[in-house]
Motif scaffolding. Structure first.
Motif, PDB file in Angstrom:
ATOM      1  N   ASP A  73       0.175   4.089  -3.077  1.00 22.83           N
ATOM      2  CA  ASP A  73       0.408   5.738  -3.008  1.00 22.83           C
ATOM      3  C   ASP A  73       1.089   6.830  -3.330  1.00 22.83           C
ATOM      4  N   SER A 129       0.371  -1.267  -0.017  1.00 22.04           N
ATOM      5  CA  SER A 129       0.207  -0.102  -0.103  1.00 22.04           C
ATOM      6  C   SER A 129       0.919   1.028   0.264  1.00 22.04           C
ATOM      7  N   LYS A 130       2.250   1.264   0.330  1.00 26.07           N
ATOM      8  CA  LYS A 130       2.961   2.214   0.495  1.00 26.07           C
ATOM      9  C   LYS A 130       3.366   2.713  -0.941  1.00 26.07           C
ATOM     10  N   THR A 180      -5.834  10.195  -7.666  1.00 22.85           N
ATOM     11  CA  THR A 180      -6.285  10.245  -6.329  1.00 22.85           C
ATOM     12  C   THR A 180      -7.621   8.952  -6.245  1.00 22.85           C
ATOM     13  N   GLU A 205      -9.665   5.132  -1.392  1.00 20.91           N
ATOM     14  CA  GLU A 205      -9.336   4.010  -0.396  1.00 20.91           C
ATOM     15  C   GLU A 205     -10.057   2.479  -0.493  1.00 20.91           C
ATOM     16  N   LYS A 216      -7.776   0.934  -2.779  1.00 17.88           N
ATOM     17  CA  LYS A 216      -6.577   0.365  -3.159  1.00 17.88           C
ATOM     18  C   LYS A 216      -6.043  -0.970  -3.494  1.00 17.88           C
ATOM     19  N   HIS A 228       0.968   8.782  -5.476  1.00 15.67           N
ATOM     20  CA  HIS A 228       1.243  10.129  -5.978  1.00 15.67           C
ATOM     21  C   HIS A 228       2.399  10.761  -6.930  1.00 15.67           C
TER      22      HIS A 228
END
Lengths: 92, 468
Positions: A8, A4-5, A17, A20, A23, A12
Motif C-alpha cells: 500500500d 500488504s502494508k 491504485t 484489492e 494485492k 501510494h
C-alpha cells in the motif's frame, strides 16, 4: 518479504491504485523478484569508488537550434480547452 | 530470391520493380496478416512513395529508397499514433518525428506501419501487449519473443523488408532469435533516442531487425548517422573502433552452469563454434565473474528508471484520463492503475521499492556500482578478443501462456542478452540453426563499444555456415 502494508505504501508513493483482489498476488510476485535480485548482496563492491561514477556527466553540451516542426503538445493532453490543459482543483 | 534490401534495391534501380507496386504489395500483405504483428498499416504512404520516386528519378536513390519498412509502436512518426501498445497511450498521436523516422524518410524508405510489442516495451513475449500477443510465424502456438515481437514476426513472415525495434534488455535480439532473423543492439549512444517512448533511459537503444546481416548493417548505418536531439548521443568522431578482426573469440567460463539451458541450444552453440574453428577462429574461455549478475543488476536499474520515466504518464499531460475525480491525487492513481498493464505496474512498484528510503543503498546504489564492475570486465576482455560469444537465448521460443504468470522465469529469457545493455556494448543475434521441432536458434556476439563492423563480419561467417 513485501506485506500488504508495504505494498500500500509503495502504491501510494507510485500514485498507482491497485485493485484489492490483485494485492496478494502482486505482493507475492514482488517478493519473488526481490528474492531473485538479492543475489547481488553477496557481491563485494568495495573496489568501485562511488565518487568515480556518481559524478560523471554523460550528457553532451546543449546546442541551440530552431525547432523544425510545429509541436502541439497541449493537443496531446486528454482534457484541454483554449490552449490550456484542464486539471481538477488542487486546493478547495 | 529472398526479399532483402540488397536484392530489391537492384530491382528498383534496374526498373524491374516499381516503388509504388512494391509498397502496395507489402501493404496488402500487412493488412491481411493473421499473426497480429501489425498494430496499424498506414493509409497515407503516397507522399513517401512520391518522394522515393523523385529520389530515384533524380539519381539520388539510397539503398533504402523504396524499401517497405515497419516501426515498433514506441517510435514516433508525426501525425500517427505511437501507443507503445499500452492502453495509457491508446490515442497518443506523435507530435513530431523521432530522429530515426526522420532519417528513414530522408533516405526514401517507405514506412508502412507500426508493429505490436509488450506494453511499454516490458516483456519477453509480446503477451503483455494491450492488444494481445503476436504469433510466432514459424509455429503459431508459440510466442515470437519480445518486446519487439511484432517487428521480428513481420520480418520473418516478409510483411516488411526490415523493421526497427528497441532493445533495453534483449528486446531486439531475443525475439530475433525466436523468429530466425538477424537483430542488432547498437552501441548505446550511436542511435538517437529522440522520439522513442522512454522505458529505461540508460539502457534503451533503437536497432534494426532484418533477414540478413548485410540488411541489418545497411539499416544501422542510416539510423546511426544523425546525432541530433539526444543528450547521450555520441559524436561520430568519438566513435572509435578497431579496424580488423583478430579472429579471437571469448566464451564466458561456466556459461552453462546455470540451470534451464536447453540441450539443443548447447549443441547448436558447440556446432557453430566448431565450424568457426575450422574457418580459423580461436575460442578461449575467459573469466567474467560478474556476467551472471547482470540480470539481477538489470532488474534493479531498469525498474528504477521505469518508475521515474513513467511518472509523466499521469492522466494530465498525455494519453488518457480515467474517472471524474475532483482530487488530483486520486486522478493520478486511478488513471495509472487502470491503464498500465500488469507487468508495467509490477515494475513501477518494484522500481519505487528499490529507490525508496531505507532500500536505496542496498539495491539501487549497489546495482549502479556492480554495473561499473561488469562494464570493466567486458571492456577488459574485449581488448584482447573480437567478441564474447553466447547463445542468444537459453531456450527456443516457448508456448503462448507458458510463462506469463511467472515473472522470474520470463526474466530468465534475457539471461544472455542483458549484459550488453548493462555495459552499453553492441551485440548481434544471428540465426544459427533449428531444433528437431524446427524452431529457430540464434547465437550472439557482444562486441567492444563502436565495433558494430566486427559484429557484422562475424555474423556473416555464421550466415555462411549455419545449419538448417
Amino acid at each position: 518479504m513485501i506485506d500488504s502494508k508495504t505494498l500500500d505504501h509503495l502504491a501510494h508513493l507510485a500514485r498507482l491504485t491497485v485493485p484489492e483482489e490483485e494485492k496478494e498476488q502482486l505482493a507475492k510476485d514482488i517478493t519473488n523478484i526481490l528474492g531473485f535480485i538479492d543475489t547481488i548482496q553477496k557481491v563485494d563492491i568495495s573496489e568501485v569508488s562511488k565518487k568515480e561514477f556518481a559524478q560523471k556527466n554523460v550528457a553532451k553540451e546543449d546546442i541551440l537550434a530552431p525547432l523544425d516542426s510545429n509541436y502541439d503538445l497541449v493537443e496531446a493532453a486528454p482534457l484541454h480547452k483554449d490552449g490550456f490543459v484542464q486539471v481538477p482543483k488542487v486546493i478547495e | 530470391m529472398e526479399n532483402t534490401i540488397e536484392n530489391l534495391h537492384k530491382k528498383i534501380i534496374s526498373g524491374e520493380v516499381k516503388i509504388k507496386d512494391l509498397a502496395y504489395s507489402y501493404v496488402e500483405k500487412a493488412k491481411n496478416e493473421k499473426l497480429n504483428a501489425f498494430r496499424e498499416v498506414f493509409s497515407d504512404i503516397n507522399e513517401q512513395i512520391e518522394y522515393a520516386e523523385k529520389l530515384l528519378a533524380d539519381g539520388k536513390a539510397t539503398q533504402l529508397t523504396g524499401i517497405p519498412v515497419a516501426i515498433k509502436d514506441n517510435v514516433m512518426f508525426a501525425g500517427h499514433i505511437a501507443g507503445a501498445c499500452s492502453h495509457m497511450l491508446d490515442h497518443h498521436k506523435a507530435a513530431y518525428d523521432s530522429t530515426v523516422v526522420k532519417t528513414l524518410k530522408e533516405s526514401g524508405a517507405i514506412i508502412i506501419g507500426r508493429t505490436n510489442m509488450d506494453d511499454g516495451a516490458m516483456g519477453s513475449s509480446t503477451e503483455n501487449s494491450a492488444y494481445g500477443p503476436t504469433l510466432n510465424p514459424l509455429d503459431e502456438t508459440r510466442v515470437p519473443g519480445g518486446s519487439s515481437g511484432g517487428s521480428t514476426a513481420a520480418v520473418a513472415a516478409d510483411l516488411a523488408v526490415v523493421t526497427l525495434g528497441s532493445d533495453t534488455g534483449g528486446s531486439i535480439r531475443q525475439p530475433s532469435s525466436f523468429c530466425g532473423v538477424v537483430g542488432l543492439l547498437p552501441t548505446y549512444g550511436t542511435v538517437s533516442r529522440h522520439g522513442l517512448i522512454a522505458m529505461g533511459s540508460s539502457l534503451d537503444v533503437i536497432g534494426p531487425m532484418a533477414k540478413t546481416v548485410e540488411d541489418a548493417k545497411i539499416l544501422y548505418e542510416v539510423i546511426s548517422a544523425s546525432e541530433s536531439l539526444d543528450a547521450t548521443n555520441i559524436k561520430k568522431e568519438d566513435r572509435i573502433s578497431d579496424a580488423k578482426l583478430k579472429n579471437k573469440i571469448a566464451i564466458p567460463r561456466r556459461i552453462f552452469d546455470q540451470g534451464g539451458i536447453d540441450e539443443e541450444v548447447k549443441e547448436n552453440f558447440e556446432t557453430i563454434k566448431k565450424d568457426m574453428e575450422a574457418k580459423g577462429f580461436s575460442f578461449t574461455e575467459v573469466d567474467l565473474p560478474h556476467f551472471g549478475d547482470a540480470l539481477a543488476v538489470y532488474y534493479i536499474i531498469m525498474p528504477a528508471e521505469v518508475s521515474s520515466n513513467l511518472a509523466r504518464l499521469d492522466g494530465i499531460r498525455y494519453g488518457e484520463r480515467v474517472g471524474d475525480s475532483k482530487v488530483q491525487q486520486d486522478l493520478y492513481g486511478d488513471t495509472r492503475g487502470a491503464l498500465f498493464g500488469k507487468e508495467v505496474r509490477r515494475r513501477i512498484l518494484l522500481g519505487t521499492y528499490v529507490l525508496s528510503h531505507g532500500y536505496y543503498d542496498a539495491y539501487y546504489n549497489k546495482a549502479v556500482a556492480l554495473r561499473e564492475i561488469i562494464k570493466k570486465e567486458l571492456e577488459d576482455v574485449l581488448k584482447d578478443y573480437d567478441a564474447i560469444f553466447t547463445p542468444t537465448t537459453p531456450t527456443p521460443a516457448f508456448k503462448i501462456g507458458e510463462k506469463v504468470n511467472d515473472p522470474v522465469s520470463m526474466y530468465l529469457a534475457d539471461l544472455f542478452t542483458v549484459p550488453a545493455n548493462i555495459a552499453q556494448h553492441p551485440a548481434i543475434s544471428v540465426p544459427s540453426g533449428k531444433t528437431k521441432e524446427n524452431l529457430p536458434l540464434g547465437v550472439q556476439f557482444i562486441g567492444a563499444r563502436f565495433n558494430e563492423n566486427k559484429l557484422f563480419e562475424l555474423g556473416k561467417v555464421v550466415e555462411s555456415i549455419r545449419k538448417y
